[in-house]
Scaffold this motif. Sequence first.
Motif, short mmCIF file in Angstrom:
data_model
loop_
_atom_site.label_atom_id
_atom_site.label_comp_id
_atom_site.label_asym_id
_atom_site.label_seq_id
_atom_site.Cartn_x
_atom_site.Cartn_y
_atom_site.Cartn_z
N GLU A 603 40.68 44.90 42.72
CA GLU A 603 40.16 43.38 43.10
C GLU A 603 41.83 42.32 43.13
O GLU A 603 42.13 42.71 42.47
CB GLU A 603 39.65 43.62 41.39
CG GLU A 603 39.26 42.06 41.12
CD GLU A 603 38.53 42.09 39.77
OE1 GLU A 603 37.81 41.85 39.17
OE2 GLU A 603 39.32 41.89 38.74
N TRP A 605 42.07 38.40 43.66
CA TRP A 605 41.30 37.21 44.11
C TRP A 605 41.43 36.14 44.82
O TRP A 605 43.30 35.83 45.23
CB TRP A 605 41.86 36.16 42.25
CG TRP A 605 41.12 36.84 41.83
CD1 TRP A 605 41.64 38.52 41.08
CD2 TRP A 605 40.04 36.41 40.63
NE1 TRP A 605 39.99 38.37 39.38
CE2 TRP A 605 39.35 37.35 39.34
CE3 TRP A 605 39.17 34.98 40.97
CZ2 TRP A 605 38.14 37.74 38.97
CZ3 TRP A 605 38.08 35.32 39.94
CH2 TRP A 605 37.97 35.78 39.31
N THR A 689 31.34 36.94 44.88
CA THR A 689 32.22 37.97 45.11
C THR A 689 32.24 38.44 47.18
O THR A 689 31.16 38.76 47.38
CB THR A 689 31.71 39.36 44.81
OG1 THR A 689 30.79 39.67 44.45
CG2 THR A 689 32.48 38.81 42.38
N TRP A 691 32.52 42.13 49.43
CA TRP A 691 33.55 43.97 49.51
C TRP A 691 34.37 43.45 50.61
O TRP A 691 33.64 43.22 51.98
CB TRP A 691 32.36 44.82 49.61
CG TRP A 691 32.19 44.66 48.31
CD1 TRP A 691 32.10 44.43 47.17
CD2 TRP A 691 30.46 45.55 48.15
NE1 TRP A 691 31.16 45.06 46.04
CE2 TRP A 691 30.08 45.48 47.06
CE3 TRP A 691 29.17 46.17 48.93
CZ2 TRP A 691 28.73 46.23 46.48
CZ3 TRP A 691 27.75 46.36 48.65
CH2 TRP A 691 28.32 46.31 47.31
N ILE A 745 37.02 44.30 46.35
CA ILE A 745 36.32 43.88 45.90
C ILE A 745 36.91 42.72 45.70
O ILE A 745 38.09 42.02 45.09
CB ILE A 745 35.29 44.02 44.16
CG1 ILE A 745 34.93 43.20 43.89
CG2 ILE A 745 36.60 44.81 43.66
CD1 ILE A 745 33.67 43.66 43.28
N ARG A 747 36.97 38.33 44.69
CA ARG A 747 36.30 37.69 44.09
C ARG A 747 36.89 35.94 44.15
O ARG A 747 38.05 36.19 44.64
CB ARG A 747 36.52 37.64 42.19
CG ARG A 747 36.57 39.28 41.79
CD ARG A 747 35.86 39.41 40.54
NE ARG A 747 35.78 40.56 40.05
CZ ARG A 747 34.48 40.89 40.24
NH1 ARG A 747 33.05 39.69 39.97
NH2 ARG A 747 34.11 42.27 39.75
#
Length: 749
Positions: A603, A605, A689, A691, A745, A747
């Motif tokens: 993840e 950001w 979000t 990918w 992923i 965000r």
Amino acid sequence: MEELADRVIAQIDRRAPTGFENALDELTEYHSFLLELYATRSDSGAPLSYAELGDDTWHQPHDRWIRQYRRLFDRAAERIPDGHRFIETLCYVQGRLLGSKWGDRLSPNVIASILDMQPILMHAVEAWVTRRSILEADEHGAAKRFKLTGSDATSLASAMHGVVGAWESHLTIVSSSYGWSKVAGMEPAELWSRYALAWPFLRQHVAHTAYSLAVAVWNGDAISANLFREALVRWPGSALIDLQRDGLAQHPWLLMPSLIEMPWAEVSARPEADGAQFLDGPFPDSTFAELVDGLRNDVVLVIASLMLAWSREEGPVGGLASDVARALVSGRGSDLTEAQHNGFDFDRIVRGLIRLQLVGERFEDASHGGWLDGLVRRLDTMREKAVVPGRVYSPTTMHDREQLLFGDMAMLAAFAPKELPHSVSRAIEAIADDPTLLPSDDRSLRAILAELDRYRNTIDQDIEAFSAAITAVSPEADPNDAIENFRSVVEGMRTAIQDRRLQRLRDAPVDEEAIEALRSKAEEELLKSPADVPIFDDVEVFLLDGHEGEPGQVRINGVQKGRFVRPPMEQESLNFSEVMARHVREGAGKYVLNAFSHIPKEEIWIYAQLSNPQFWIELSDAAKAVGDRPVLVVSHQDSIEHLGWRTLRGDGPLAKLDVKSDQGSRERGRYVATIESVEVFAMNIEPGTAWLTSARLLKRLGYAPTDGGRVSLKYEGDDGEQAISGSLVFEFSQQMEWGLEPTFIVRFG
């Protein structure tokens, strides 16, 4: 030829009958000599003529010879008031040129050219009628219609009896000319081949009979119209007198002209050609006789319907066309008070109109239906207004049978009873229960249903004109009652066909061959390498040895069972199997995407929107980490709000970034753009979000064995075995081999 024709014309101008006949003998003998001189045979032994060869189709020698007679017909027509000997003698020129046993001597094209003299003759006669006609006043002194004077009318009647008699005389020797007179020991196949040789002659003869009738009607010539109407009703006269009708088919009205092109072995095996139960089987004589009778009935119905369309014309044409239509349907011959056996009642009209839906599709020029369309087009061209040569324009006249709907409906309504007669019900039920009797099986039934639907949808479009046409066919019929009866019988026929089709469809088993063909097509699509899967590229497809794959299923609902029975009972689509295979491929791709969604992802950001250049600057390190061909998957909502055309255009917020559009990437999903070498796709994921992965993360995609191959297929009815629609269920097992590159992923916001 031209010099000899000039001599004939000179004798006509001198009103010298004997000199005329001598000059005409010279002309026809020389013409016959040329035909014999040019005659030869093809490699197969069929008659051929060098006169058919020329610098192009418009300058063939035999056509140029025929054109010489046009001047003779014109000049002889002018002499009708002085006596009909000239025109009557010229009418037999065709017989002189054909001679005896023309079927074995002359080529079909030469025979056709000789028969084409009949329309030329009729145009000459009708041109004279038009020039000699005068206006007749009604009781108020207003011009009412054109009419010949008493003496001219008498001369025309005398001449036209000879013209029609000469034209009909060709039919008396057609059997000997094509050699189908009874020969002891002749095999059925040989006899049938001789009938087949005569078919073009007979078809052209009835077409020219109909054309002569139409020319007379359009020119308001009631005398010639009545004579040629009688000729059409009586056609083919004595041509079939030698034929033995001792093996009548159970369904003679379903014997289509296409049979004439088949060898006798195939014809005798057709179900519609089966003889009555107490007979051994079909016979060439009776089968050919029924085909010829069917040809006449087809033409009579088409011409009657055309006349009803013309009955709406003003002046003498409308009234005469109405009278001719009524007389054709009633089958009146020379005795105006007697209905002949060739007349039409409700039963015969129904069978005849159904038959006209079975004889060939529109634009099939080689079919009998295409020939009838050509006849309609040729006859109705008489109504076309004069145009400037060389200009391009859209014809305002009819061009096929479908435009005869008005007349067809009027004939049916004029004789429609309150309830569907038992004889009609049995005929309808026979074809609905056994569509193999029809030329195209259930496809023919669908064509009949489509025509009945056209009747239902057209009834109320012009009630006044419809009522007038009904009265024209049957003056004693009450139009209001006839229209209501028409609605009732049309609905009865439609219901009878639909109910039996529905029951046959429910009872029919699913055709396993059709299912297997579709399964094979879907399997072929899935096993193509590289695989077509969302976002990933260059994916190798391989075959698994065992059953270790993950199961997948693609269900396609609302598929009609009629596609998967034999014969098919649903309109066939040229690309149905390709569309279904594409659905399976896309469904299999969704399983790949679902598997990818469950792969563990790191993840990260980014505190910026997709439309902000800062997002793409911060994404660059992660994009490099995923390896070759980075791919970013965003939600549809985010792609619309933040990566629309305003964002991606040259003066948008991303103008300083490297933004491209690669149209080839659309096969891998909903492609948006390529931004800073990152391919962007939009899919159904959570907004806010994304990918991030590589297009080469999926290395290989394997398919394990299933029942019948690598893909299995079954058809499941919606309501069990009696269902008429259901679902196609494709099943497969997949195994995916993923690379070791990291995925993220992202965000953002």
